[in-house]
Structure formats: structure tokens, C-alpha cells
Design an enzyme around this catalytic site. Structure first.
Site, PDB file in Angstrom:
ATOM      1  N   GLY C 154      -4.990   3.204   4.531  1.00 35.15           N
ATOM      2  CA  GLY C 154      -5.830   3.469   5.430  1.00 35.15           C
ATOM      3  C   GLY C 154      -6.010   5.074   5.966  1.00 35.15           C
ATOM      4  O   GLY C 154      -4.873   5.675   5.349  1.00 35.15           O
ATOM      5  N   CYS C 155      -6.794   5.466   6.919  1.00 38.76           N
ATOM      6  CA  CYS C 155      -6.977   6.598   7.015  1.00 38.76           C
ATOM      7  C   CYS C 155      -5.650   7.086   7.905  1.00 38.76           C
ATOM      8  O   CYS C 155      -5.073   8.353   7.629  1.00 38.76           O
ATOM      9  CB  CYS C 155      -8.232   6.919   7.775  1.00 38.76           C
ATOM     10  SG  CYS C 155      -8.644   5.982   9.369  1.00 38.76           S
ATOM     11  N   TYR C 156      -5.501   6.309   8.876  1.00 39.05           N
ATOM     12  CA  TYR C 156      -3.976   6.797   9.722  1.00 39.05           C
ATOM     13  C   TYR C 156      -2.786   6.716   8.939  1.00 39.05           C
ATOM     14  O   TYR C 156      -2.004   7.585   9.088  1.00 39.05           O
ATOM     15  CB  TYR C 156      -3.874   6.024  10.859  1.00 39.05           C
ATOM     16  CG  TYR C 156      -4.876   6.140  12.106  1.00 39.05           C
ATOM     17  CD1 TYR C 156      -5.100   7.377  12.600  1.00 39.05           C
ATOM     18  CD2 TYR C 156      -5.844   5.056  12.458  1.00 39.05           C
ATOM     19  CE1 TYR C 156      -6.059   7.465  13.874  1.00 39.05           C
ATOM     20  CE2 TYR C 156      -6.624   5.279  13.574  1.00 39.05           C
ATOM     21  CZ  TYR C 156      -6.757   6.316  14.121  1.00 39.05           C
ATOM     22  OH  TYR C 156      -7.562   6.576  15.147  1.00 39.05           O
TER      23      TYR C 156
END
EC number: 1.2.1.38
Lengths: 352, 352, 352, 352
Positions: C154-156
Site C-alpha cells: 500500500g501507499c502508506y
């Protein structure tokens, strides 16, 4: 001034951006009490579910739309609905004695032939439409004061017409040369989940839309033709700007008398709007920023003449949701109620 | 194609936005090597002090501007300086055998009378100015290929002229009706601490500036007059848009032949630009977003005709710092070097 | 290097933001050819209907999702779908010999108990999930090179883990003190018409969301626990920032050894990432701006120590759609294909 | 209530953002009259030169700063100057009988040792500083009512302290675990031409600054220590957000009693602020957006507990120029004048 009594107001279509502006303005207005909030999609929900920041000042639940209930609760009804819905509600509300201010396009056209051509909806209330008053106080102040049904102007027409009225009324420009290049914040698209209005799409970008066919064109033309005393066709191009609120209309027209300078025109505009507290004509060399108008009911107008080309360029800045929508509706309400045109309306933007 | 040799390039005025675009483009270009970065205010500082994100790909220090040093290090010199400074450097650099691409206004005017009138600077290099080539490859491709000195176009003129050229060249519109309503991101104002360019001032707002007197007007008119074969005066109004990059020019003109429809014009534009890889004509009903061009050297053009008014409306979108400035300069370099016009230049925007 | 052959790639879920990033990257990649674009909602439409700016470089129509068709056209498949859909496609695609890179959460968890708890979907492919490799090259480079199925982070988690890995791997901080305050542009919410992602709502404003319960929490914790060799629970708070792209993770942790200074940590981070071309450790006193990473596959890391409190503060900036999504997937593809990790990926942001 | 008399007020430093907010608020306030606007850089210029949108409601010229003139014109003086200047003016103004509200850091510290350490300015007015009252009405309402000199809090400390006060006052959290991750719009940087505050630089981007050393740290710690009855050191990290106005402080702390749930804390906060009309505690699951507070003097507080980690997360949203600066100063003026704390201050944001 004698003691004035507060009136009860209903807002139908309270969940959208027009609705929430009306809520804010009518809550702060000294002589109105909101007694009813209506909506279909959000019926049954506390209004603070939709706008949590208002919880501390409003304790109402959105109700399903029912004419009898509305008329029993409110003397004045604001209709803030998508086009084509007000025409179902206006007649019965008027019949029950309510005054009606419609923020949609439904009652902006005296002649429904134009409406049918541009909006494509079938309807048969031609007589009522002909009686409705176009809610631009700077032009129709006296008629609004006596109206039962007001068709409030669109956001682009408001900015455009305030720029054009002195020019056309006094025959200063060639009507066939009028070009309106308008720029709007994205809230004009409403509180609905459209892809092109997403921040990810619209931010840091810019585009025109509805070129040569936007529905505000015939609305502008109807009033321009009235002012000019002849049929006027305008070139109108709207653009989507990466900001939430505000409209700037940059209006071009060729002067009949190429000897006029900007100071002349500033004087003419000031005279034309001398009784219009919401229109501010800027001094020479100052052009309006939309931010100056945001949150207020003001229209700032800057004027330039290009002696090389013989054209006048008018820049007109408003908040599309205030003077372009809800603020103007409340201004009309003030007139219809015999109050000062400025009552309860914000006139000082915060800056920056 | 035979093996091509890389050339050495210098950037004078490397600290500004034009400079840093050139740095990025020339670093990614397969046939250029940056050998010199010059500047006054930042002389002596590592370039990565100014732009820390570039530290990993560039290890140069900004040097004071010295013609001998520049000419000893570089075959080609980009001048990215405020107006009025290139005219001190171009002549001596040319004399030492460098090719020069100037991004300022100094060498955009064949006739310096116009320059003096609009820019107010005294100068005596009329002969050199007359030899400089206007760096708009879509119009002057062949001349640029042979030039020693190129005066690269302004950002607004690039967007405006790419929209107007087919119309004026082929006599399709009445020249005196041309109106250019242009909108630019704030990076056009440069990397300098001006109050009106602060985010707090410019964000969520919109305004026109330089109405009827912006200096890009005579530049546009010079080329329009060439194309039309007669003196053309245009109405040009720039606006500041709350976004960092991008220009949209919305151009209005009255068609000579009111029978033309947009599909005709799309065909004409496609033909006009058939050898121009950086201009993309959009299909009917599609209008360009500036974001599509950002980061690339592309110009997207959308075309609409309003049959009600007899006008054509052209929308032209570029990145003001790329096709409007540094990208176009590199496109010119490609031509001057005998390379493909597209070599090393980005053509795919990231979206959103 | 011997001549390398291009591979054919399919993108399933091509219409969203992840999809269009992949399109752009794979078009520019020297060794990939896009042979298939799949989607449900947009099946049958030319891709340039969805993204008109790409018309000039891609002439494909979106196809309905069919495993046989995909496998017949592509050697490698990118799945860029909402959570819960990849798990229907991965197994059959692998069975037909495709390599699969999944951008959703479906194959990020070795132990599906965690997935079921946080994502609530029933599924029975525990064995396949356990074989999938977590696609963070900076930690799992060798495994990715050999993988058939990669679950891209995921991006985070990407931004957070790149900030935390050196600290946890080397036991420099107390794991129970880790707090991640993350800020993301709104494109992380996808190309869907959500009210809270409208420009009118999200611009000029800021808010946290998913506090104490965002689904990226267990993903971060899984990897942190691996690194620390003990169960780690992190405090993770995401915020929505008024910008289209970019993530900044501000990470706090208490140092075990309060004598460490920031220069020590910078040295440790540089050593940890010495073979990681996409991670850039900034010099003392320089903190990353998200804009530096936008459009690139880079992660910029800034490091500060507060001697008063004994904490380290790590700031990690990425483009959420590039290193946080599509760029990282292509980085994995490079490894899986035996190519350089940097092949075809942008490393120079445009600025400003 | 008996008839109240308006008071005359002066604003020194009227040209900046704090100044123009004060102008707007005091113009709209029913019991204040602005009689003097002072400034150095803009002395002699009509105020509407600086802010043309105010021309219609204010006809004052900026005057050079002269204590005698100020004291002859105003009963109350707002000092809205850069740090280090108020300390020259406060003493003589007080000596002439004026009440003084200082918006800079000069009178926020009881013990000037802290001021000298963090601000580095020499000064000898320790006694006066010790008498000044810290202008946070929610904590020091009674003292403010009696004060002659108020040192108004910084923007970040206001948001931070309103989030922390109930927790620290009642010993609910471990003081050494407090982390404040704060995010501010760019107007906090003032109306000055700094490169990093340009829209072209700051828009569509995000970064931390002043990490571990921002001057608001000791100000927060001074009050936290008072509340906790012990020395408190906080971790404070400010970030620059691409928006003009608004602050969100996300505050983390470990609960002493891990059995507390968010509903408990909401109850505690509501009780703590039951006499504070400008603080609104949000219901469970609602987190504040800065836009809700913009243009108003409100502070919205959202509360979450993470049972997995034992931490409380408080989100506190204000308008940095209103509750964080000018609005709070007027709130103090209300108290000092014996008026209602809410008099004349806006409490309804426009939205969106």
C-alpha cells in the site's frame, strides 16, 4: 424604523451547496427563522449529519417534501433543487399563500419556448412562468418587492449581467460583439460525486466546458435583449477553475464611441449602480479578485478600455454561491419583505 | 542514422524556474551534457542548495557569469535571464562561436522599435535582433535549423499563436475580431518573492492583470501580422489561476465563412500541423485540460464553432514552463543540431 | 549486457488511477509492450475515451476481463482492482503461466487471519497468499526476483516502512513508541465520485480519517514485526491533504540510545539503503517536500533527532501513485525480469 | 444589560494578515471603533491601497507609529508586529493608560529566560513580562478580564493547548508521551515575499519545517507544565499545507488508565469546556475539518482512543488567523471590556 417581525422560512433541497448557504445566511439573518428543511435523499437525517460543523447552531431534521407540511410551517419557501423540480412545487405552494424563491432555472424564463429548447423538459405552466420575476435586484428591484414568485438568476448570468447592464442599457457597445469568458470554482457543479469535480482531477488544472452551448447563454441573452431593446446574442464560455468558490466574468465588447476612456465608463457604472449597495465599482487600474467577494453578497467590477482596439473589458467578480445564488435569494427576500436590501447579508470577506 | 555526438551546453540564469526546467530536460536528453550553470545571486553555491531534490543527479556549482568561461565550456548557451540582460551577452557569445538560445524577450522582435516602445530599454543591437530567429518551430522550423541566435517565444504567445496560426495563415477569420483570453498558473511570475504570487494570496482566487497592456501583446501581433499579411491588433487578457503550472488560451474570432463547421476546422488544423509532433488536435467535443500538457512539451488544441454567432473558439493548452519556455527551447536546440524535433523531450503527462 | 527482449504486459483495472499510471510507465518503459487493458465498467470503450490526452500514444480498447484472453496476450499481468477481486484472478493466471503483480491488498498478508480480521472478506487461498512476496524491493529484493506472484505494498506502508526499516532492523528505537502521522493527496481515494474527495470539499481544508483503524495498520505492523523480530503495534493516522498526489509520513520513535545524533542516523540510513537506488537520504537540516518525488519512483527521507526528548523524527516523501503504487510495481517487474531496478522509471520530478 | 459604550481601538501593524483580520473583526464588532491604523512600511498610504476590497467600509490612512498619537486616539491597542517590536511599545502605551493586546511572542513568557533562549533578543522588561497575562481565555478567563497587558498565544499553541488541557489538567495522560503533529496553511508565514510561501512552490506539496526546534515549543511547554504541575516537554512538529488558512493539530498521548474509552474522554472534554463557547467537542467518530473553523473563532475537537495501543488521539482544528490570532485577541478584548466572550465574533463558517 418600527419593530419588525421575524418570518418563518423553509428550505427545500437543503442538503446541497445552495441549501447550506441558505442555512448559514438565514441563521445569521436577524428577521428569519428556519422552520423546515426538506430533501429527498437525506429525509429523516439530522441536518448535522450532513454538515457536522453546524450542529451547535441548528437542531433540525431533514423532512420529506410535502407541500402541506411546508405551507403549515413557513411563510416563505426557498426551492434549491435540480432543474425541473421546482415547477412541481411552486404552484401549490403559492396557492397555499407562501411566497416562493426558486434557485433553479425553472422560473427564469418569461417565455417557456426558450426553456423548452435549452432544457428539454415538457411543462405547461406558461402563465405562472410569465408572472415570475427575474430575481436580479439591481435591474428589477421594484418588481421583486411585489413578487410572489421569484426565479433567482444563475451564477454566471449574475456576474455577466452586472457587467453588461450599464453598457447595453445605455447603448454604449455593439451588442453583437459581446463575448463573456467566465471562470468558476468547482462548487458550481454541486455537491455530487462527479469524476471531473474530484480534487484529484480538477486541482492544478483548467479547462473550458459547455462551449457555445451552455444553458446560461439564453438566460443572459433574455435580459441583455431587454436592456438593449433588440435581440442580443452573446458568446459565452465557462471554465472550471481549481478553487472551491468564486466566479470571474471577463466581458469584452466594442464601444460605439471609441473616444470613451475608462474613467468615463467608471463614472457611468457608478451612476448606474448608485442605489445598488452590493455592487462596487473599482477605481482605475484595479481589477477584482474573486477572493474579495467570497463569503459575501458583493459584486466587484473593474473596468478597462483598450484604446488600440476600441474595446471595453469589464471584469466582474462574485461568490458563485452567494451573490450568484443563495445571497442573492436572501437579497430578494429582503426586498419582498420590505426590509433593507442589505439586511443580514455579509459584506466583508475574510482575506486571505 | 549515424552515431551522434553529445554537445556541451551552458545555462545562464540557472536558478529560476526556466533554469531548473532546462536542467531537468538537458539531464534527461540523450545528446546534451550540462557543463556550466551561471547566475549572479547564487554564484558560488552548489546547485543542489537551490534545488535539493536534484542532488543525486547533478553535481555542479553555480558560477558567476563570464563570457570567456562560458564559451570555453559550452557549444550552446541558454540564456534564461530577466528581460534586458541577454542583449549584453548574446553578441560576445556568438562572436566566440557559441550558438545562443535566449528565453527572454530580448530577441523576439525583428524591429526593435516595438521592443523599445513596450519594454522601454535603450539598446543599439538592431542588426543582431533582425538576424535572430523567432523560436516557434511550428512556424519557423527551417529558419531555426540554420540559426545561430534564437529568441524563444513567450509562454502566452506560444499558446496563442498555435491556436491562431492556421486561422490567420489561411484567411479563415476576420483579424480585427481576435480576442485571446488567457489563463496561467503562477509559476509564470518567476521564482521571486512577490506578494501577489504567495499561496495565501493567489490560492482559491482568480484575477486578470495587465489588461490591454501586457507586453506579450506586441509579440503576438508581430507574428499574427506576418501570418495574415496585414497589420493585426489583438485583444489579449491574461489571468492568474490558482495552480503552479499550465496555460490555457481561449481564443475567439469571427469566421469569414459562416458555413464552416468544427469538423472542417479540425481537418484544417490537422493538416496545418501534420508535421508538428508537439501539437495535438483534439476530436470534436473534447476540450483540453492544462494538466494533460503539464510536464510535457505538448500543445493540445480543442476547436468549437458557434453557429449562432459565427465565431470559432479555439482552446490551446500548454505547460507554460515547457512548450511555453524551456521545452520549446530544447525543441529548437534539436532542430539547430540536426536531431529529431522530439529528441529527449517528455510527451506523456502524469495524470492526475 | 546482451540484447534483451521486450515482454508483453496486461493491465486489469486500467481505468483507475493505478491503471493509468501503469499505462504511462509501461508505455515509456523500453522493454515492455502493453497488449491488453481490462476493466468491467469501461469494457468496449477506447482507452482514450477515459484519458483523451493519451490518444496519440495508445490505441487500445478496454476489454472485459477474461483469464484465457489475458493469458494468451500477456506474459505479465498487473491487477489494479479494488480489494477482494484479485483473489479470483491470481490463481488461474498463475496456472496459465503468467506472472502476476497485484496492486490491491489481497496478497500483502502472509497470514490471512489478519486479512480476514481487517478486510472482512471470506477466502480460502491461504496457501497461495503464503507464497506471495511482499513487493517492497528495498526489503525483499531477492525474493521478488524469484516470485511468480507479488503483493505490492500500500501507499502508506511504503512511505512508513522505508522510514522505519533501518530503525527497527537495527534495534535503534523502542518499537512500542512508533507513531506514524501520514498525509496523503486525494488521488489515494481513487477515481470514484465520492463527496469527500470533491475539490469543493477537500480543497483549502485538512482532516484526519480512519484514526486508530485504517487498514494499512496491520500491513505496516506485519513488516515491522518481521524487522524487529517481535510483535510491533504502531500508531498510524492518515490525513487527507488538499493536493492531488504525494504522501508524507512523519514518523516518531524513541531512541534506545539517547546519545545518537542525526548525523549518526543519516549514516546508518545511507548504509542501509546503499544498494537501493530509489531511496535518497537527505543531508542534515533538509526535510523532504512531496513535490520532489511527484511523478517519480523516488522516496526522499529526512532525519532529525530531538535531543530534548530523545526521539528520532523521520520524514519520508513519495508519490502515492508511483513509489506508493504503480512505480513500485514496475520496479518489482524489473527485478522479476532480471533487469536493472531503475529501468524505465522516472527519477527527475519537474519542479515547481 | 445596560447600554454599553463603544471603545476606540488602534491597530499597530495593520498591513499584515493579523492586521487585516483585526480590521475586519473590529469593523463588524458592535462596540468597537477603529480610530488608528499604524505601520512603518505603509505609513502614509490609504489602507485601501493595501486591501482594495475594504475601500467601501474603511476610510483610514496608515500612520507612522507614534505612542502619543496612538494614546490620544485609542483606549485599546492591538500590536500585530514581528517579534521583538512590541516590547518597545507596550510599556509607554500602558503608562499612558491604554490597554494593550500583543499578538507577537513578546509577552507570552512569564520567565524571560525562556524567551531569550529561543528568540535570542536582549531585553530588560522582566517585570512587565511577568505581569502580562497569557491570552488563552479557555484557561485564563478571569485573569484576562483584569489584565492591562495580554500576550496573545501563537496559532500552534492555541490549537495544541486546547487539545491537551483537559488531559494534562486532570492527569489523564503521561506527559512525557505527548506528541503534537501540527499542520498549517501558509498564511501563518505572514504577508511577506518568501520563496517557500509562493503558490508555485507550496501548492500541491507538503513538508515539515522547524522540526525539534520551532519556537512555539517552549510556549506550549510553559502552559502544559502549569497544567500538569510538573515540567513537561513536548514533541512538536509543524508542517506547511497547501492551503491559505487553517491549522489541524493531531495530538498523541498515552493514557494512564487504558480502560478509558473515547466516550469517556468526550464527556470529560465537554465538561472541561462547558463554559467555553468557542470550543466544540465533536461526537464519536467525527473528526474536524479545518474548513469548518475557517473565518470563525471556533475550535473543533475530535477525540479517538486506540485500545490496541493505549493512546488517545486528539484532533484540534482552528483558523490560524482567527482563534489562532486575531479572533482570539478580540475574544480577550471582550473579556477585558466586560462584554460577552462571543460578542461580534463570527461563528458560522461558510462551506464549502
Amino acid at each position: 424604523m418600527t419593530q419588525m417581525e421575524a418570518i418563518s422560512v423553509a428550505i427545500v433541497g437543503a442538503s446541497g451547496y445552495g441549501g447550506v448557504q441558505l442555512v448559514r445566511l438565514l441563521l445569521e439573518h436577524p428577521l428569519t427563522t428556519i422552520t423546515y428543511l426538506g430533501g429527498e435523499g437525506s429525509a429523516g437525517r439530522p441536518y448535522s449529519d450532513l454538515y457536522p460543523h453546524l450542529q451547535h447552531c441548528l437542531d433540525l431534521t431533514v423532512e420529506a417534501v410535502d407541500v402541506d407540511v411546508i405551507a403549515s410551517k413557513a411563510q416563505v419557501v426557498f426551492l434549491s433543487l435540480p432543474n425541473g423540480l421546482a415547477l412541481e412545487l411552486a404552484q401549490p405552494l403559492l396557492a397555499k399563500g407562501c411566497k416562493v424563491l426558486d434557485l433553479s432555472a425553472d422560473y427564469r424564463f418569461r417565455d417557456l419556448a426558450t426553456y423548452r429548447q435549452w432544457y428539454g423538459t415538457e411543462r405547461q405552466d406558461d402563465q405562472l412562468a410569465a408572472q415570475a420575476v427575474y430575481g436580479l435586484p439591481e435591474l428589477y428591484r421594484d418588481k421583486i418587492a411585489l413578487a410572489q414568485l421569484v426565479g433567482c438568476p444563475g451564477c454566471y448570468p449574475t456576474a455577466s449581467l452586472l457587467a453588461l447592464s450599464p453598457l447595453l442599457k445605455q447603448g454604449l457597445v455593439l451588442p453583437e460583439t459581446v463575448i463573456i469568458d467566465a471562470k468558476s470554482g468547482t462548487s458550481g457543479g454541486g455537491r455530487q460525486g462527479k469524476i471531473n469535480l474530484l480534487l484529484a482531477e480538477a486541482d492544478a488544472s483548467l479547462a473550458a466546458y459547455g462551449v457555445a452551448r451552455h444553458r446560461h447563454t439564453p438566460e443572459i441573452e433574455q435580459i441583455c435583449s431587454d436592456l438593449a431593446g433588440q435581440t442580443v446574442k452573446v458568446q459565452f464560455t465557462p471554465h472550471l477553475i481549481p478553487m472551491p468558490r468564486g466566479i470571474l466574468a471577463t466581458v469584452y465588447a466594442t464601444l460605439r464611441d471609441p473616444g470613451l476612456v475608462r474613467e468615463d465608463l467608471i463614472t457611468i457604472f457608478q451612476a448606474f449602480y448608485r442605489h445598488s449597495p452590493w455592487v462596487k465599482i473599482l477605481p482605475p487600474g484595479i481589477y477584482p479578485q474573486t477572493k474579495w467577494a467570497c463569503g459575501t453578497n458583493l459584486c466587484y467590477i473593474g473596468i478597462e478600455v483598450d484604446e488600440r482596439t476600441g474595446r471595453v473589458i469589464i471584469m466582474s467578480a462574485i461568490d458563485n454561491l452567494m451573490k450568484g445564488q443563495a445571497g442573492q435569494a436572501v437579497q430578494c427576500l429582503n426586498l419582498m419583505s420590505g426590509w433593507s436590501e442589505t439586511l443580514g447579508l455579509p459584506q466583508l470577506a475574510f482575506y486571505p
